[in-house]
Write an enzyme that holds these catalytic residues in place. Sequence first.
Site: not given
Ligand code: GLY
Length: 336
Positions: A113, A135, A177, A213, A223, A227, A231, A234, A238, A250
């Site tokens: 956990r 993430k 990025e 960030k 998000e 957040r 993207n 993206h 993508h 990427h």
């Molecule tokens: N890579 C985008 C984020 O971390 O939200």
Amino acid sequence: MNITVNLGINSYDIVLDGGTLERIGKECNLNRKVLIVTDSGVPAEYAAMVGRQCKEPYFEVVESGEASKSLENFAKLHRALLNNGFNRKDCIVAVGGGVVGDLCGFVASTYMRGIDFYNVPTTVLSQVDSSIGGKTAIDFEGVKNVVGTFYQPKKVIIDFDVLDSLEPRQVVNGLSEAIKMAFTFDKALFEEIENMNTFPEIFSIIAKSILIKKDVVEKDEKESGLRKVLNFGHTLGHGIEAQKEGELLHGECVALGMTAMCEGQVRERLLKVLKKFSLPTSCDFDYEKALEFITHDKKANGSTISAIVVNEIGTFEIVDMTREELGRRLKTILEG
Ligand code: GLY
């Protein structure tokens, strides 16, 4: 330099400097069992250096590449933890790019956990983006990042010295990025990137991108709104990446995606910066297939998809786009 990500009890520091890998034992609690996970593309010396500073190190290596974000590797790492008697007080250290970071973060968040997780990103891409913000994910049934959690690391250790071993293409892959963050949030940083000439300037750009960030993650950890701006580029990117895996990186696909989400003078400045760093500004791909992929993407919301548009550098707008509008923009990438 230390940057603190303020998230209440889940707050953590990002340590940025040259030589931080050599003193990771002073920065992190490695006085316990530590599973060090790296990938086959990362110089083995980095994981070994971490291992020398641990009380009881264990090592696992996964193949480099997106295919490693798999259920099989998820099981392999859990097996390593279980078979070596790891308990809730032990920890995992990821040494590598976004693939290793996302995989290890997910394993750390689920073993018993949740156990401590330290991230040591070794690519520009993972230093500016994926290592920050918690993430974690693996891919499943061909869908990227579909199984995962939000789970913040205990600390992120960024060593600028490791960037010396990267190919220039990998460096600009990550820079893409940083351009994204500057283009949407910080005009001054975008101008700094426009004027950047020498390699060491990238350290300041990485640090400033991380500050952007951090700010976004602090305001919207899970998000639900802001957040989503990360993207930018993206959504269409993508769609192209799904076809060009192994051919385009990427950040290169994000660069292409960004070019379709701005117009006029703003677009001209973006194209100029992308070209300066040899990032692609147009590409040949199967239009119908890409559009199909994009409109079936997980961010689809009924008949429209939310996409980020930049009308003025350093600002953004969230726009709900129909399939037709996305298709029109996607075509601009074919045309260049
Ligand atoms: N890579 C985008 C984020 O971390 O939200």
